[in-house]
Design a protein around this motif. Structure first.
Motif, PDB file in Angstrom:
ATOM      1  N   ILE A  51     -24.005  -8.925 -51.508  1.00  0.00           N
ATOM      2  CA  ILE A  51     -24.916  -9.902 -50.914  1.00  0.00           C
ATOM      3  C   ILE A  51     -25.167  -9.589 -49.448  1.00  0.00           C
ATOM      4  N   THR A  52     -24.109  -9.281 -48.711  1.00  0.00           N
ATOM      5  CA  THR A  52     -24.274  -9.025 -47.276  1.00  0.00           C
ATOM      6  C   THR A  52     -25.068  -7.746 -47.032  1.00  0.00           C
ATOM      7  N   ALA A  53     -24.824  -6.705 -47.830  1.00  0.00           N
ATOM      8  CA  ALA A  53     -25.589  -5.464 -47.678  1.00  0.00           C
ATOM      9  C   ALA A  53     -27.063  -5.711 -47.957  1.00  0.00           C
ATOM     10  N   ALA A  54     -27.350  -6.471 -49.021  1.00  0.00           N
ATOM     11  CA  ALA A  54     -28.744  -6.770 -49.358  1.00  0.00           C
ATOM     12  C   ALA A  54     -29.397  -7.613 -48.272  1.00  0.00           C
ATOM     13  N   ALA A  55     -28.667  -8.593 -47.723  1.00  0.00           N
ATOM     14  CA  ALA A  55     -29.227  -9.476 -46.696  1.00  0.00           C
ATOM     15  C   ALA A  55     -29.566  -8.706 -45.426  1.00  0.00           C
ATOM     16  N   LEU A  56     -28.715  -7.761 -45.046  1.00  0.00           N
ATOM     17  CA  LEU A  56     -28.963  -7.003 -43.820  1.00  0.00           C
ATOM     18  C   LEU A  56     -30.112  -6.019 -43.970  1.00  0.00           C
ATOM     19  N   VAL A 111     -26.836 -18.383 -56.110  1.00  0.00           N
ATOM     20  CA  VAL A 111     -27.180 -16.968 -56.130  1.00  0.00           C
ATOM     21  C   VAL A 111     -27.074 -16.382 -57.536  1.00  0.00           C
ATOM     22  N   TRP A 112     -28.028 -15.512 -57.838  1.00  0.00           N
ATOM     23  CA  TRP A 112     -27.971 -14.654 -59.022  1.00  0.00           C
ATOM     24  C   TRP A 112     -28.284 -13.244 -58.555  1.00  0.00           C
ATOM     25  N   ILE A 113     -27.473 -12.263 -58.987  1.00  0.00           N
ATOM     26  CA  ILE A 113     -27.598 -10.885 -58.504  1.00  0.00           C
ATOM     27  C   ILE A 113     -27.771  -9.939 -59.680  1.00  0.00           C
ATOM     28  N   ALA A 148     -29.478  -4.423 -53.935  1.00  0.00           N
ATOM     29  CA  ALA A 148     -29.313  -5.287 -55.103  1.00  0.00           C
ATOM     30  C   ALA A 148     -30.355  -6.376 -54.986  1.00  0.00           C
ATOM     31  N   ARG A 149     -30.809  -6.883 -56.121  1.00  0.00           N
ATOM     32  CA  ARG A 149     -31.758  -8.000 -56.100  1.00  0.00           C
ATOM     33  C   ARG A 149     -30.961  -9.286 -56.053  1.00  0.00           C
ATOM     34  N   VAL A 150     -31.132 -10.038 -54.980  1.00  0.00           N
ATOM     35  CA  VAL A 150     -30.411 -11.292 -54.791  1.00  0.00           C
ATOM     36  C   VAL A 150     -31.407 -12.433 -54.910  1.00  0.00           C
ATOM     37  N   PHE A 151     -31.236 -13.254 -55.928  1.00  0.00           N
ATOM     38  CA  PHE A 151     -32.112 -14.396 -56.141  1.00  0.00           C
ATOM     39  C   PHE A 151     -31.375 -15.665 -55.731  1.00  0.00           C
ATOM     40  N   ALA A 152     -32.084 -16.579 -55.089  1.00  0.00           N
ATOM     41  CA  ALA A 152     -31.509 -17.878 -54.738  1.00  0.00           C
ATOM     42  C   ALA A 152     -32.481 -18.957 -55.197  1.00  0.00           C
ATOM     43  N   ASN A 153     -32.011 -19.872 -56.053  1.00  0.00           N
ATOM     44  CA  ASN A 153     -32.887 -20.950 -56.498  1.00  0.00           C
ATOM     45  C   ASN A 153     -32.967 -22.034 -55.441  1.00  0.00           C
ATOM     46  N   TYR A 164     -24.910 -19.876 -52.181  1.00  0.00           N
ATOM     47  CA  TYR A 164     -23.754 -20.399 -52.908  1.00  0.00           C
ATOM     48  C   TYR A 164     -23.541 -19.567 -54.172  1.00  0.00           C
ATOM     49  N   LEU A 165     -22.297 -19.164 -54.416  1.00  0.00           N
ATOM     50  CA  LEU A 165     -21.932 -18.492 -55.652  1.00  0.00           C
ATOM     51  C   LEU A 165     -21.451 -19.533 -56.657  1.00  0.00           C
TER      52      LEU A 165
END
Length: 666
Positions: free
Chosen positions: A621-626, A387-389, A377-382, A601-602
């Motif tokens: 989020i955790t799958a994408a981060a790993l 977070v925006w996914i 998943a594309r996880v964006f953090a400003n 942060y959500l």
């Protein structure tokens, strides 16, 4: 300021006390530090031993390190015996209901629920003393220079930072800048830092430095008005004195008119600033044109606008030629150029890289390293870490040639060396590219960094202290299996799971509140463990007086209180804008816990956030981060090895090292 320096640098400024016999104080200090997981260096002990009446100086050192690990607060859990005797959730609720004649259906109406029923001293009596272990953390405090020297040193470290600072560090830099007006940094690479330094110069009527865009002036005006130098938040500009107005307008007048298009990005802010600066009262035609653009009386197309027009016309080669005039923007647009079918992108990159900052090169290299296949998943953090996914619908790209060009440039920039030693514990630490990808605290690493911990028990804690209204935070844990499927949870709605225990729900933090969750390594069956902090009611993370998350490790036979400073491995502030904090996640591997820092942060709800509502999002989020590949110290070592093979620079040894920070700063 001495306390700040100790907390930020682990250096203790010299005492200015008279010489004398301070041997007893030095021994007492060392003993007090050991209790909270610190150790005074030999030089620090010798210094205090030669200072008469050093008791207050020593007390200040202890106070600083206690604040650093969160040991100044009284951490009193709801369940006095935690982690022992944690009741079944429903049985506990029924016991609270049995004390009232009529139940309204709201747990908060129950006199026993959410309010500690024992004193801190009573809780202490319920726990045996901690049995020290060689696994306990021991952090060394070094002796620094004089207080004045250390203030200057910290000021220069912040001002010359090659990456944008976090919010707390920006505030500190602003304070130090007013004290060090005559100290000139060798270079100030980030524009936010330049604006902070120039704001101090503006007030003191000193010449401004490093202003070459209109946005530099807007940042400066925002900082000087007590606003947001990053320009993410709207600033209410103050009334400037006439010399200040003249200095700001003169700086605008010197900006190349080709950059006036940047005004469009912050048009409303420019119009508000114009009302404060009165540009027509001063003979600066260029500055007057800036505000004419803001009012749409004149047209100035931004550089980014020219690029967008080229892409809109389906002419990526034209976009590439335009971008060649702005090397940094070209590198940031590489992915888009490749996907759009632009020709000779690798050649354009090769021409641009000598003029691009190392931070941008590393950022692009990390990005391209994750583009060979779609992300989970594309996880964006400003910049606020919110977070925006979304799904990853981008086609994969082959950027091998571009990666080779960027890596070759980084290798060229690395310094020559004869011998390089790297501590294996930092190989998986992410090379920082922004201070906003982390939080202030102790033992905190940038987003994506990995760390490993030993210990039978992994204990999370959250501590918060409300400002003006009742605030209820909830510490929870999501348990996932090896396929990231939901396995269970621990929260105020489920006080215990297999091998996991909650310390009890606290719903008011007038005097501060702390919640804990224990996970016993050999009993927890989950593969992945994701702690989170939910704002259930009251003030947000950026509104409370204090808000911190941390974790400890210990063995089962160590006993001790729920909060033992020497077992704290990390303590991180929580200051994001969302209502659900995801500081870190852990993976259980054999006898070790492997952590990956998230700092995310959500958005969450205005109130009533619970783990049950966001656990599916947490899984993504955790799958994408790993699965994401980060630019780590390990990758940096590989580049150094290439440097050695091409320049006969020296050898690299992976082993303990004392001064790795020097390598990273270079």
């Amino acid at each position: 300021m001495r306390t700040t320096i100790i907390k930020k640098t682990l250096r203790v400024p010299l005492s200015d006390g008279a010489r004398g016999d301070g041997g007893t104080t030095a021994r007492q200090l060392d003993a007090a530090l050991i209790k909270v997981g610190f150790k005074a260096s030999r030089e620090l002990i010798e210094h205090i031993s030669d200072v008469a009446g050093a008791e207050e100086y020593a007390q200040e050192i202890v106070r600083a390190v206690k604040e650093l690990v969160g040991a100044r607060a009284q951490h009193n859990p709801y369940f006095k015996d935690f982690p022992h005797n944690v009741p079944d959730t429903v049985a506990f609720w029924l016991s609270c209901i049995s004390d009232v004649a009529e139940f309204s259906g709201n747990l908060l109406d129950l006199p026993k629920y959410g309010r500690v029923q024992h004193t801190y001293e009573e809780m202490l009596k319920a726990h045996d003393e901690l049995i020290p272990s060689l696994k306990d953390r021991m952090t060394v405090l070094e002796l620094g220079g004089t207080l004045d020297e250390e203030i200057t040193r910290l000021y220069l470290e912040l001002a010359e930072s090659p990456i944008p600072l976090g919010e707390d560090d920006r505030v500190l830099l602003g304070e130090l800048a007013t004290q060090r007006l005559d100290v000139v940094p060798e270079a100030v690479p980030t524009r936010e830092n330049r604006a902070i330094l120039n704001a101090a110069r503006l007030v003191a009527q000193r010449p401004l430095a490093g202003v070459d865009t209109v946005t530099d002036v807007l940042r400066l005006a925002a900082e000087a008005s007590g606003g947001d130098v990053t320009l993410r938040e709207s600033t209410r500009f103050r009334s400037f004195r006439r010399p200040e107005r003249r200095a700001l307008l003169a700086a605008l007048d010197e900006v190349d008119p080709s950059k006036f298009g940047d005004v469009n990005q912050h048009r409303e802010a420019w119009k508000r600033l114009g009302e404060r600066l009165h540009p027509h009262e001063h003979p600066f035609a260029g500055a007057q044109d800036v505000f004419a653009v803001a009012r749409k009386e004149k047209v100035a197309r931004s550089f980014a606008g020219q690029v967008e027009m080229a892409f809109a016309a389906n002419d990526p080669d034209l976009a590439s030629r335009i971008l060649a005039k702005a090397p940094g923007m070209l590198l940031r647009s590489v992915d888009r150029l490749v996907r759009s079918g632009a020709s000779n992108v690798a050649e354009a990159v090769a021409n641009a890289v000598p003029d691009v900052s190392g931070r941008v090169l590393v950022s692009v290299l990390e990005h391209l390293g994750n583009r060979s296949k779609p992300d989970t998943a594309r996880v964006f953090a400003n910049r606020g870490r919110k977070v925006w996914i979304t799904d990853d619908t981008r086609p994969p790209i082959d950027a091998t040639a571009i990666v080779e060009v960027i890596e070759a440039e980084l290798v060229r920039r690395l310094p020559e060396y004869s011998s390089l030693t790297v501590d294996p514990e930092v190989l998986d630490v992410v090379v920082p590219m922004s201070g906003t990808a982390t939080e202030d605290g102790f033992g905190v690493l940038p987003r994506g960094s990995k760390m490993w911990l030993e210990g039978d028990v992994l204990r999370f804690f959250v501590h918060w202290h409300q400002n003006s209204k009742r605030t209820d935070y909830d510490l929870s844990v999501v348990l996932l299996d090896e396929n990231f499927a939901f396995r269970g949870q621990v929260s105020w709605t489920r006080l215990k799971d297999e091998g996991a225990f909650h310390s009890g729900d606290l719903t008011d933090a007038t005097d501060g509140a702390t919640e804990f969750i224990d996970l016993h390594r050999d009993a927890v069956e989950a593969k992945y463990i994701v702690p989170q902090v939910n704002v259930y009611a009251g003030e947000g993370f950026d509104e409370v007086a204090e808000s911190t998350f941390g974790f400890m490790t210990r063995d089962l036979d160590q006993l001790g209180k729920p909060f033992e400073p020497s077992t704290v491995r990390a303590r991180s502030s929580m200051r994001g804008k969302g209502k659900v904090a995801l500081p870190i996640m852990f993976e259980r591997q054999g006898d070790l816990w492997f952590g990956t820092w998230l700092h995310l942060y959500l958005r969450g709800n205005v109130w009533g956030n619970r783990v049950e509502e966001n656990r599916d999002l947490v899984k993504l989020i955790t799958a994408a981060a790993l699965h994401r590949k980060y630019f780590t110290v390990r990758k940096l070592v590989e580049l150094f090895e290439r440097k050695g093979s091409t320049a006969d620079a020296g050898t690299i040894h992976i082993g303990p090292v004392a001064e790795l920070a020097n390598l990273l700063s270079d």
